[in-house]
Design a protein around this motif. Structure first.
Motif, PDB file in Angstrom:
ATOM      1  N   ASP A  84       0.834  -1.200   0.000  1.00 11.82           N
ATOM      2  CA  ASP A  84       0.000   0.000   0.000  1.00 11.82           C
ATOM      3  C   ASP A  84       0.869   1.250   0.000  1.00 11.82           C
ATOM      4  OD1 ASP A  84      -2.716   1.344   0.466  1.00 11.82           O
ATOM      5  OD2 ASP A  84      -1.560   2.072   2.179  1.00 11.82           O
ATOM      6  N   PRO A 132      -3.201   3.862  -6.575  1.00 13.79           N
ATOM      7  CA  PRO A 132      -4.153   4.922  -6.200  1.00 13.79           C
ATOM      8  C   PRO A 132      -4.158   6.108  -7.144  1.00 13.79           C
ATOM      9  CG  PRO A 132      -2.464   4.601  -4.510  1.00 13.79           C
ATOM     10  CD  PRO A 132      -2.323   3.485  -5.475  1.00 13.79           C
ATOM     11  N   TYR A 133      -2.989   6.533  -7.628  1.00 16.54           N
ATOM     12  CA  TYR A 133      -2.948   7.716  -8.492  1.00 16.54           C
ATOM     13  C   TYR A 133      -3.383   7.401  -9.923  1.00 16.54           C
ATOM     14  CZ  TYR A 133       1.614   5.629  -9.482  1.00 16.54           C
ATOM     15  OH  TYR A 133       2.618   4.741  -9.791  1.00 16.54           O
ATOM     16  N   LEU A 134      -3.516   6.100 -10.263  1.00 14.57           N
ATOM     17  CA  LEU A 134      -4.078   5.723 -11.558  1.00 14.57           C
ATOM     18  C   LEU A 134      -5.550   5.335 -11.446  1.00 14.57           C
ATOM     19  CD1 LEU A 134      -1.160   3.591 -13.079  1.00 14.57           C
ATOM     20  CD2 LEU A 134      -1.707   5.985 -13.497  1.00 14.57           C
ATOM     21  N   LYS A 135      -5.945   4.888 -10.276  1.00 17.33           N
ATOM     22  CA  LYS A 135      -7.315   4.433 -10.071  1.00 17.33           C
ATOM     23  C   LYS A 135      -8.298   5.591  -9.919  1.00 17.33           C
ATOM     24  CE  LYS A 135      -9.841   1.089  -7.236  1.00 17.33           C
ATOM     25  NZ  LYS A 135      -9.730   0.131  -6.102  1.00 17.33           N
ATOM     26  N   THR A 136      -7.829   6.701  -9.348  1.00 20.92           N
ATOM     27  CA  THR A 136      -8.707   7.851  -9.116  1.00 20.92           C
ATOM     28  C   THR A 136      -7.963   9.141  -9.407  1.00 20.92           C
ATOM     29  OG1 THR A 136     -10.134   8.952  -7.498  1.00 20.92           O
ATOM     30  CG2 THR A 136      -8.100   8.003  -6.676  1.00 20.92           C
ATOM     31  N   THR A 137      -8.692  10.196  -9.694  1.00 21.14           N
ATOM     32  CA  THR A 137      -8.076  11.478 -10.051  1.00 21.14           C
ATOM     33  C   THR A 137      -8.233  12.526  -8.966  1.00 21.14           C
ATOM     34  OG1 THR A 137     -10.094  12.206 -11.190  1.00 21.14           O
ATOM     35  CG2 THR A 137      -8.416  11.076 -12.513  1.00 21.14           C
ATOM     36  N   ALA A 151      -3.327  -1.062 -12.570  1.00 18.34           N
ATOM     37  CA  ALA A 151      -4.566  -0.285 -12.682  1.00 18.34           C
ATOM     38  C   ALA A 151      -5.118   0.102 -11.318  1.00 18.34           C
ATOM     39  CB  ALA A 151      -5.611  -1.080 -13.458  1.00 18.34           C
ATOM     40  N   ASN A 152      -4.747  -0.630 -10.274  1.00 24.05           N
ATOM     41  CA  ASN A 152      -5.239  -0.344  -8.932  1.00 24.05           C
ATOM     42  C   ASN A 152      -4.330   0.591  -8.144  1.00 24.05           C
ATOM     43  OD1 ASN A 152      -7.737  -1.726  -8.744  1.00 24.05           O
ATOM     44  ND2 ASN A 152      -6.647  -3.672  -8.654  1.00 24.05           N
ATOM     45  N   ARG A 167     -11.218  12.805  -0.449  1.00 23.48           N
ATOM     46  CA  ARG A 167     -11.470  12.663  -1.879  1.00 23.48           C
ATOM     47  C   ARG A 167     -12.077  13.935  -2.446  1.00 23.48           C
ATOM     48  NH1 ARG A 167     -10.231   7.903  -3.808  1.00 23.48           N
ATOM     49  NH2 ARG A 167     -10.211   6.076  -2.462  1.00 23.48           N
ATOM     50  N   LYS A 187      -3.439  -5.684 -13.930  1.00 20.92           N
ATOM     51  CA  LYS A 187      -4.519  -5.446 -12.976  1.00 20.92           C
ATOM     52  C   LYS A 187      -3.995  -4.719 -11.745  1.00 20.92           C
ATOM     53  CE  LYS A 187      -8.071  -7.842 -10.279  1.00 20.92           C
ATOM     54  NZ  LYS A 187      -8.672  -9.169  -9.967  1.00 20.92           N
TER      55      LYS A 187
END
Length: 642
Positions: free
Chosen positions: A301, A414-419, A411-412, A516, A408
């Motif tokens: 993490d 954090p900086y690629l999963k959400t903006t 893609a998970n 967020r 996979k």
């Protein structure tokens, strides 16, 4: 069933007897003279060199290719061993002195090549190699102190790393000797030495090992891995209980709640990812203790915020400014053998998030096939760069992710999963800050510096298409993102406490750990004397820095440039990759493909762009260029990524 019963609490082979058997008493008396502790057998013969044209790359099984460069240095390394069994020649660890037990860690290398018959290994069963191994073990065992520890930097030192790593090398060497049925007297001596070392190392009262927090988590973990292996060879219920307790203690005191493993009261990317995590995997393989899996989950993490992937897939650039001990600034996406992180793959089935940071199985197979087909001679290792850990970690098998599994995991991130997020991790008086907005990802390190190597302030700036744009280095006053005063002092070498705001600095205070929210985020930080005060505002695609200093100063921004980048100052001056450029301008534009990074500082000033020495990835094409903008003590700068 193990044919070797546990040692009693008081071994029948006394310490005095062990020293006498190993020639250790004479050795300790004679150090540091060359050839100290020479054996009655006289001079060691030289090991025969490899035959012309050897080794043949095609003879190696893919998983054993990592042995080839070690094979190239085996004869020269053996030939440098003095008559007393000291690994002379400076092949591994410093100081290269007879009292440094860490120099002797290549006993495992010698034992492996002696005991493992392969078509490419002409030294299997070699009597000269066995004699050298016997002598080097004698020297190694003779260095052990009465309490079970070994020295490193002086003969009287009771060293945690020398003892911790030593238990691993000696236990694995003992396993090899038993299978090969050779050197029975040395086997008894090693067994006794390991029992003594574990008794010292696993004792919670041994303050050289166990503090809160741990000083060097990687070294403590190496000792637990070595003890795990030794206890599997020779069970001891009392020491097994102590090992179990020590594993729980490691989890409590060796890993920060932030996720990193503690190295000198902070994080260190190299030691965390390349030493600590592999040793954790080693210990887990030996014990099956799920505590190590939980530790790996927390560290994966942490890596998800601090290893930042380049959009072209070339690899990861590390958030290095907070690193306390070393300066590993990148990791290639595909890392062929030898790879110090390879053993981390053992965790992938249970910690799939780690797969993002390891070589994909298919890519490693392709790299190994290319190595086998390469007609060039195998290059030998260079002195000091001969880590025996590469070989000790080669015996466990591999669990590298498939390309699909790795994709996979990537893609998970954090900086690629959400903006949109703000993440703050805090421990030991330090804040690690990460701000994601659609057009950028920004890092920061604030509070009390862990060591003199770390650099506070903003640490990196990344764009989802352009990749890393600004990268602050550690252990460098010229390569960090900083305000540099006229006396040459940079604010980044000072402790800088920070405040955080939902909005612009000075507005609504933010005291949380995760958000967020999609709006503007602000940071205010300063040196202890307030010689420099900085306000930072981050929004959709822009970072604004407002600096107020008590004297004239220089804004310093370490940019990563690609050879194809186009950099133009606002006065029309073009900068050339790999050269120094000066211009009197109000800003510059960095064009990378379709993305423009516009840096503006308002008033025309005599700015410079100087290339540095730091390059990135195997191709070495990314190169640091440091932008420096002098000012009278007040400067407002914007970086917009569009």
């Amino acid at each position: 069933m193990n044919s070797h019963p546990p040692l009693p609490s008081t071994s029948p082979l006394t310490r005095r007897g062990l020293l006498a058997a190993a020639g250790g008493a004479a050795l300790l008396a004679a150090l540091p003279a060359s050839r100290a502790g020479a054996t009655a057998a006289g001079s060691l013969p030289d090991l025969a060199p490899l035959p012309p044209g050897a080794p043949n790359r095609r003879l190696f099984a893919p998983v054993e290719q990592r042995y080839a460069p070690y094979l190239m240095i085996l004869a020269p390394m053996v030939d440098d061993i003095d008559d007393g069994g000291f690994f002379a020649g400076g092949w591994w660890r410093t100081p290269a002195a007879p009292y440094n037990a860490r120099v002797q860690e290549h006993v495992h290398t010698l034992s492996w090549f002696y005991a493992n018959a392969r078509r490419w290994n002409p030294y299997a069963g070699d009597a000269t190699l066995l004699a050298a191994l016997d002598a080097t073990l004698g020297h190694y065992l003779g260095l052990q102190h009465e309490d079970g520890s070994w020295p490193e930097y002086s003969i009287g030192e009771h060293s945690m790393p020398a003892t911790g790593f030593g238990m691993g090398y000696l236990s694995k060497t003992l396993g090899i000797l038993r299978k090969a049925r050779v050197l029975p007297e040395r086997q008894v001596q090693i067994r006794t030495a390991l029992h003594s070392a574990m008794t010292w190392f696993l004792d919670p009262a041994t303050t050289a090992i166990w503090q809160t927090p741990l000083a060097y988590a990687n070294q403590a973990t190496a000792g637990l891995a070595g003890a795990s292996h030794a206890l599997n060879l020779d069970p001891d219920p009392f020491l097994r209980r102590r090992l179990t307790d020590a594993i729980a203690r490691l989890a409590r005191t060796g890993q920060s709640p932030a996720g990193f493993f503690i190295e000198q009261r902070g994080m260190d990317m190299n030691y965390n990812f390349e030493v600590m995590l592999p040793e954790t995997a080693d210990a887990y393989h030996q014990t099956g203790d799920k505590t190590f899996v939980s530790m790996a989950h927390a560290f994966a993490d942490w890596l998800g915020y601090n290893l930042v992937r380049e959009p072209d897939g070339s690899g990861y650039i590390a958030n290095i400014a907070p690193s306390t001990r070393t300066s590993s600034i990148y990791y290639d996406d595909v890392r062929p053998d030898p790879d110090r992180t390879a053993l981390n793959s053992l965790f992938v089935p249970e910690v799939p998030a780690l797969g993002a940071f390891l070589t994909a199985r298919e890519d490693l197979a392709a790299a190994r096939a290319a190595w086998a087909a390469d007609p060039a001679p195998v290059p030998p290792l260079q002195k000091q760069d001969t880590s025996p850990r590469i070989l000790t970690h080669a015996v466990y098998g591999e669990r590298f992710p498939t390309r699909k599994e790795k994709k996979k995991a990537v893609a998970n991130l954090p900086y690629l999963k959400t903006t949109h997020f703000v993440e703050r991790r805090s421990d030991l008086g330090q804040d690690f800050l990460y701000v994601r907005r659609p057009g950028l990802y920004l890092g920061g390190y604030f509070g009390t510096r862990a060591t003199t190597r770390t650099r506070t302030g903003l640490t990196f700036l990344w764009h989802p298409t352009a990749g890393m744009v600004v990268h602050s280095l550690n252990d460098s006053d010229e390569g960090c993102w900083a305000t540099v005063l006229s006396n040459g002092n940079a604010d980044a070498v000072a402790n800088q406490p920070a405040e955080y705001f939902d909005g612009v600095p000075g507005g609504t205070a933010w005291t949380g750990e995760h958000s967020r929210g999609e709006g503007t985020f602000g940071i205010r930080y300063h040196t202890a004397s307030s010689s420099v005060r900085t306000d930072v505002t981050i929004d959709h695609d822009t970072v604004r820095r407002s600096v107020r200093a008590t004297s004239a100063a220089t804004e310093q921004i370490p940019l990563i440039l690609h050879p194809t980048d186009k950099v133009t100052f606002t006065d029309g001056t073009r900068a050339t990759y790999g050269t120094d450029t000066s211009a009197t301008a109000t800003g510059l534009d960095l064009r990378r493909g379709n993305i423009v990074i516009a840096i503006r500082w308002g008033t025309a000033r005599p700015a410079t762009l100087r290339h540095g020495a730091s390059t990135y990835f195997r191709d070495g094409k990314r190169l640091i260029h440091v932008l420096r903008i002098p000012h009278g003590g007040s400067l407002d700068t914007t970086i917009q990524l569009t």
